[in-house]
Design an enzyme around this catalytic site. Structure first.
Site, PDB file in Angstrom:
ATOM      1  N   LYS A  22       0.834  -1.211   0.000  1.00 17.13           N
ATOM      2  CA  LYS A  22       0.000   0.000   0.000  1.00 17.13           C
ATOM      3  C   LYS A  22       0.864   1.254   0.000  1.00 17.13           C
ATOM      4  CE  LYS A  22      -1.742   1.474   4.096  1.00 17.13           C
ATOM      5  NZ  LYS A  22      -1.445   2.855   4.488  1.00 17.13           N
ATOM      6  N   ASN A  23       1.871   1.261   0.903  1.00 11.87           N
ATOM      7  CA  ASN A  23       2.624   2.501   1.082  1.00 11.87           C
ATOM      8  C   ASN A  23       3.662   2.754  -0.016  1.00 11.87           C
ATOM      9  OD1 ASN A  23       1.059   2.999   3.258  1.00 11.87           O
ATOM     10  ND2 ASN A  23       2.586   2.434   4.804  1.00 11.87           N
ATOM     11  N   ARG A  93      -4.429  10.968   4.697  1.00 10.10           N
ATOM     12  CA  ARG A  93      -3.330  11.937   4.729  1.00 10.10           C
ATOM     13  C   ARG A  93      -2.342  11.730   3.584  1.00 10.10           C
ATOM     14  NH1 ARG A  93      -1.660  14.298   8.909  1.00 10.10           N
ATOM     15  NH2 ARG A  93       0.328  14.299   7.861  1.00 10.10           N
ATOM     16  N   CYS A 117      -5.374  13.029  13.089  1.00 15.52           N
ATOM     17  CA  CYS A 117      -5.330  11.606  12.768  1.00 15.52           C
ATOM     18  C   CYS A 117      -5.291  10.857  14.101  1.00 15.52           C
ATOM     19  CB  CYS A 117      -4.064  11.351  11.951  1.00 15.52           C
ATOM     20  SG  CYS A 117      -3.633   9.642  11.753  1.00 15.52           S
ATOM     21  N   ARG A 122       0.781  14.561  13.279  1.00 18.42           N
ATOM     22  CA  ARG A 122       1.301  14.390  11.915  1.00 18.42           C
ATOM     23  C   ARG A 122       1.336  15.684  11.093  1.00 18.42           C
ATOM     24  NH1 ARG A 122      -1.216   8.748   9.777  1.00 18.42           N
ATOM     25  NH2 ARG A 122       0.650   8.736   8.496  1.00 18.42           N
ATOM     26  N   PRO A 123       2.174  16.624  11.506  1.00 22.81           N
ATOM     27  CA  PRO A 123       2.303  17.876  10.736  1.00 22.81           C
ATOM     28  C   PRO A 123       3.003  17.657   9.394  1.00 22.81           C
ATOM     29  CG  PRO A 123       3.920  17.817  12.510  1.00 22.81           C
ATOM     30  CD  PRO A 123       3.067  16.585  12.668  1.00 22.81           C
ATOM     31  N   VAL A 124       3.028  18.711   8.547  1.00 21.45           N
ATOM     32  CA  VAL A 124       3.682  18.581   7.221  1.00 21.45           C
ATOM     33  C   VAL A 124       4.791  19.616   7.049  1.00 21.45           C
ATOM     34  CG1 VAL A 124       1.757  17.464   6.013  1.00 21.45           C
ATOM     35  CG2 VAL A 124       1.816  19.961   6.174  1.00 21.45           C
ATOM     36  N   ASP A 125       5.319  20.117   8.176  1.00 23.17           N
ATOM     37  CA  ASP A 125       6.334  21.176   8.116  1.00 23.17           C
ATOM     38  C   ASP A 125       7.568  20.765   7.299  1.00 23.17           C
ATOM     39  OD1 ASP A 125       6.500  19.363  10.359  1.00 23.17           O
ATOM     40  OD2 ASP A 125       8.232  20.510  11.061  1.00 23.17           O
ATOM     41  N   LEU A 126       7.961  19.497   7.384  1.00 24.38           N
ATOM     42  CA  LEU A 126       9.176  19.066   6.670  1.00 24.38           C
ATOM     43  C   LEU A 126       8.952  19.047   5.158  1.00 24.38           C
ATOM     44  CD1 LEU A 126      10.139  16.137   9.085  1.00 24.38           C
ATOM     45  CD2 LEU A 126      11.113  18.441   9.019  1.00 24.38           C
ATOM     46  N   ASP A 306       4.578   0.385  11.974  1.00 19.30           N
ATOM     47  CA  ASP A 306       3.397  -0.273  11.395  1.00 19.30           C
ATOM     48  C   ASP A 306       3.272  -1.739  11.792  1.00 19.30           C
ATOM     49  OD1 ASP A 306       2.682   2.085  10.224  1.00 19.30           O
ATOM     50  OD2 ASP A 306       3.478   1.593   8.245  1.00 19.30           O
ATOM     51  N   ILE A 328       7.770   6.911  16.929  1.00 20.05           N
ATOM     52  CA  ILE A 328       7.407   7.574  15.663  1.00 20.05           C
ATOM     53  C   ILE A 328       6.123   8.390  15.804  1.00 20.05           C
ATOM     54  CG2 ILE A 328       6.939   7.247  13.181  1.00 20.05           C
ATOM     55  CD1 ILE A 328       9.762   6.415  13.958  1.00 20.05           C
ATOM     56  N   ARG A 398      -8.778  -0.150   4.686  1.00 21.97           N
ATOM     57  CA  ARG A 398      -7.853   0.797   4.056  1.00 21.97           C
ATOM     58  C   ARG A 398      -6.551   0.127   3.644  1.00 21.97           C
ATOM     59  NH1 ARG A 398      -7.352   6.387   7.116  1.00 21.97           N
ATOM     60  NH2 ARG A 398      -5.920   6.539   5.380  1.00 21.97           N
TER      61      ARG A 398
HETATM   62  N1  EPU Z   1       6.462  14.451  10.866  1.00 25.57           N
HETATM   63  C1  EPU Z   1       6.655  15.781  11.179  1.00 25.57           C
HETATM   64  N2  EPU Z   1       6.669  16.705  10.170  1.00 25.57           N
HETATM   65  C2  EPU Z   1       6.489  16.354   8.886  1.00 25.57           C
HETATM   66  C3  EPU Z   1       6.313  15.001   8.543  1.00 25.57           C
HETATM   67  C4  EPU Z   1       6.294  14.054   9.570  1.00 25.57           C
HETATM   68  O1  EPU Z   1       6.805  16.112  12.347  1.00 25.57           O
HETATM   69  O2  EPU Z   1       6.513  17.249   8.019  1.00 25.57           O
HETATM   70  C5  EPU Z   1       6.425  13.450  11.946  1.00 25.57           C
HETATM   71  C6  EPU Z   1       5.051  12.792  12.022  1.00 25.57           C
HETATM   72  O3  EPU Z   1       4.147  13.563  12.779  1.00 25.57           O
HETATM   73  C7  EPU Z   1       5.360  11.461  12.675  1.00 25.57           C
HETATM   74  C8  EPU Z   1       6.761  11.162  12.137  1.00 25.57           C
HETATM   75  O4  EPU Z   1       7.290  12.394  11.648  1.00 25.57           O
HETATM   76  O5  EPU Z   1       5.415  11.594  14.055  1.00 25.57           O
HETATM   77  C9  EPU Z   1       6.778  10.123  11.032  1.00 25.57           C
HETATM   78  O6  EPU Z   1       5.994  10.558   9.934  1.00 25.57           O
HETATM   79  P1  EPU Z   1       6.305  10.173   8.431  1.00 25.57           P
HETATM   80  O7  EPU Z   1       6.187  11.409   7.625  1.00 25.57           O
HETATM   81  O8  EPU Z   1       7.547   9.384   8.358  1.00 25.57           O
HETATM   82  O9  EPU Z   1       5.078   9.214   8.104  1.00 25.57           O
HETATM   83  P2  EPU Z   1       3.998   9.349   6.970  1.00 25.57           P
HETATM   84  O10 EPU Z   1       4.654   9.605   5.670  1.00 25.57           O
HETATM   85  O11 EPU Z   1       2.913  10.262   7.409  1.00 25.57           O
HETATM   86  C10 EPU Z   1       4.152   6.816   6.379  1.00 25.57           C
HETATM   87  C11 EPU Z   1       3.182   5.670   6.236  1.00 25.57           C
HETATM   88  C12 EPU Z   1       2.653   5.270   7.593  1.00 25.57           C
HETATM   89  C13 EPU Z   1       3.833   4.865   8.467  1.00 25.57           C
HETATM   90  C14 EPU Z   1       4.854   6.026   8.538  1.00 25.57           C
HETATM   91  C15 EPU Z   1       6.112   5.667   9.308  1.00 25.57           C
HETATM   92  C16 EPU Z   1       2.261   6.003   4.049  1.00 25.57           C
HETATM   93  C17 EPU Z   1       1.082   6.329   3.216  1.00 25.57           C
HETATM   94  N3  EPU Z   1       2.093   6.060   5.369  1.00 25.57           N
HETATM   95  O12 EPU Z   1       3.406   7.864   6.965  1.00 25.57           O
HETATM   96  O13 EPU Z   1       1.805   4.147   7.387  1.00 25.57           O
HETATM   97  O14 EPU Z   1       3.394   4.552   9.759  1.00 25.57           O
HETATM   98  O15 EPU Z   1       5.238   6.398   7.206  1.00 25.57           O
HETATM   99  O16 EPU Z   1       6.727   4.565   8.759  1.00 25.57           O
HETATM  100  O17 EPU Z   1       3.312   5.674   3.533  1.00 25.57           O
HETATM  101  C18 EPU Z   1       0.097   2.619   7.879  1.00 25.57           C
HETATM  102  O18 EPU Z   1       0.289   2.092   6.765  1.00 25.57           O
HETATM  103  O19 EPU Z   1      -0.617   2.062   8.769  1.00 25.57           O
HETATM  104  C19 EPU Z   1       0.719   3.910   8.187  1.00 25.57           C
HETATM  105  C20 EPU Z   1       0.277   4.719   9.150  1.00 25.57           C
END
Ligand code: EPU
Length: 422
Positions: A22-23, A93, A117, A122-126, A306, A328, A398
């Site tokens: 999926k991911n 997201r 969520c 789960r912010p998107v600042d990065l 996960d 995480i 999902r």
């Molecule tokens: N984070 C920030 N700022 C950002 C982005 C992330 O602080 O701009 C923080 C998040 O809040 C979190 C941590 O960094 O605490 C990790 O987030 P990451 O961005 O790595 O995760 P993601 O891209 O939102 C993907 C998977 C998740 C999986 C995580 C970690 C997809 C679609 N989703 O999420 O999958 O848990 O990586 O490996 O790829 C799942 O499949 O059940 C699932 C939640």
């Protein structure tokens, strides 16, 4: 609302096939926004999240068609919109990951902020810092991120944290940027490699795939074609837990061992012997012979968040005290109170869970709080004598393709029923 009714203790046996990841499929689908053309994507799991993202892509002007259950044809004849709206992004997201590819294609994008969520803020600042570094001007108004650039220009970007989504979004924005982008402290999940390999198959110039330093030399044009998504390592890990609980009678088919090193190493540390033959993987070591362990979730190649709920379920019936530290996501222990309703003995202390092994699971009515939590409750239900009801299984839909069909083939008594309310 749909729920699962599980009559546990049936003794499962047989092979269970792993679908596409999926991911990996989600960002690869997003990447079809980068360049006009026709894409054939194979081994795409038939999941609700894929349908949701397909809707997002269609709203942006792409045509998405199922050639068969797991093959998608995507036609990009140019985008008719640069906007991904709240009604769709809030339901998933991962759709925020359309932002990088829309920027690559159009140099401007408007994407809803994803909102809250169940597992964390789960912010998107990065993601946004990365886009800024590539030359975008970013504004946030009324819940939407608007980004615009005269020209996307390669840059050196060092992520504060190896975020999976930010790494993907930045790579996709950079593939057609002018010049070289160096992304340091990039996420190294196998799904990122798959996205990069897909882009490379279209002519993108990416080096350092699989490492934390990814170097992208922007190209003018990409050449869409055909690509096959990797197997889902999280689905495989989930079913390996079932393999242990069945004393090896359940065999997992089609997993990629190298994608699962930290998970398998932890199982081995607990005393499990992993057996492999051809594309099958299974564990015969009885759960009574396993030892407790300490798990800390980490970015890849560390232990995946996960699979945290699933290993916790296993540890719940391993004699002794195990410990899990979730680093995480700040709120990914919602399954604990539900598992405890099934007779487990788990205590939470901040981001640590202490798991005192019990002899068996008890049947109960429980609620899935997220996808992986839901899977862990199903596992417990399959091994609890009596009738377990798992509600809110829309979370499970999902991310686990045809879960009940696959389990029924193993001899499980699991059915989808309608229940009142949520
Ligand atoms: N984070 C920030 N700022 C950002 C982005 C992330 O602080 O701009 C923080 C998040 O809040 C979190 C941590 O960094 O605490 C990790 O987030 P990451 O961005 O790595 O995760 P993601 O891209 O939102 C993907 C998977 C998740 C999986 C995580 C970690 C997809 C679609 N989703 O999420 O999958 O848990 O990586 O490996 O790829 C799942 O499949 O059940 C699932 C939640």
């Amino acid at each position: 609302m749909d729920a699962y009714r599980i009559v546990g203790g049936k003794g499962l046996e047989g092979e269970i096939a792993i679908g596409g990841a999926k991911n990996a499929a989600l960002p690869i689908l997003c990447a079809t926004l980068v360049e006009k053309g026709t894409y054939i994507l194979k081994n795409v799991p038939a999941l609700k999240d894929i349908k949701t993202l397909s809707k997002v892509l269609e709203k942006l002007g792409l045509r998405v068609e199922n050639l068969d259950k797991n093959t998608l044809k995507v036609v990009n004849e140019g985008l008719k919109s640069i906007e991904a709206t709240y009604d769709l992004v809030k339901t998933m997201r991962a759709s925020f990951t359309v932002m990088g590819p829309i920027l690559a294609h159009e140099k401007r994008a408007k994407v809803s902020l994803p909102g809250g969520c169940a597992i964390g803020a789960r912010p998107v600042d990065l993601h946004l810092k990365g886009f800024e570094a590539l030359g975008c001007e970013i504004q946030i108004h009324h819940g939407y991120v608007e980004a615009e650039a005269k020209e996307l220009k390669g840059a050196k970007i060092v992520l504060d944290f190896p975020s999976v989504g930010a790494t993907e979004n930045i790579i996709m924005a950079a593939v057609k940027a002018k010049g070289e982008t160096i992304l340091e402290n990039a996420a190294r999940e196998p799904e990122i490699d798959d996205l990069c390999n897909f882009l490379v198959s279209m002519g993108a110039k990416i080096q350092g795939i699989g490492t934390s330093k990814i170097v992208i030399e922007g190209v003018e044009k990409l050449y869409p074609g055909e690509y096959t998504i990797i197997p889902d390592r999280i689905e495989a890990g989930t079913y390996l837990v079932l393999s242990i609980l069945s004393k090896g009678k359940v065999k997992v088919k089609g997993a990629v061992r190298e994608h699962m090193d930290s998970f398998l190493a932890k199982l081995e540390e607990m005393g499990a012997e992993i057996k492999e033959e051809g594309d099958l993987m299974w564990i015969e070591t009885p759960v009574e012979n396993l030892k407790p362990a300490i798990v800390k979730t980490m970015p890849h190649p560390g232990f995946p968040t996960d699979l945290q709920a699933q290993i916790m379920t296993l540890m719940s019936v391993v004699k002794g005290t195990s410990e899990i530290k979730e680093t995480i996501f700040e709120n990914r222990f919602m399954h604990v109170s539900e598992l405890n309703r099934m007779g487990t003995n788990i205590k939470i202390d901040g981001n640590r869970a202490l798991i005192e092994g019990v002899e068996k699971f008890e049947y109960a009515e429980v609620m899935a709080s997220d996808l992986r939590a839901g899977a862990s409750l199903v596992i417990a239900g399959l091994y609890a004598e009596g009738e377990t009801i798992v509600t809110r299984i829309y979370h499970i839909d999902r991310g686990y393709e045809a879960l009940e069909d696959k389990l029924v083939k193993l001899g499980a008594h699991i059915e989808r029923i309608k229940v009142e309310g949520v």
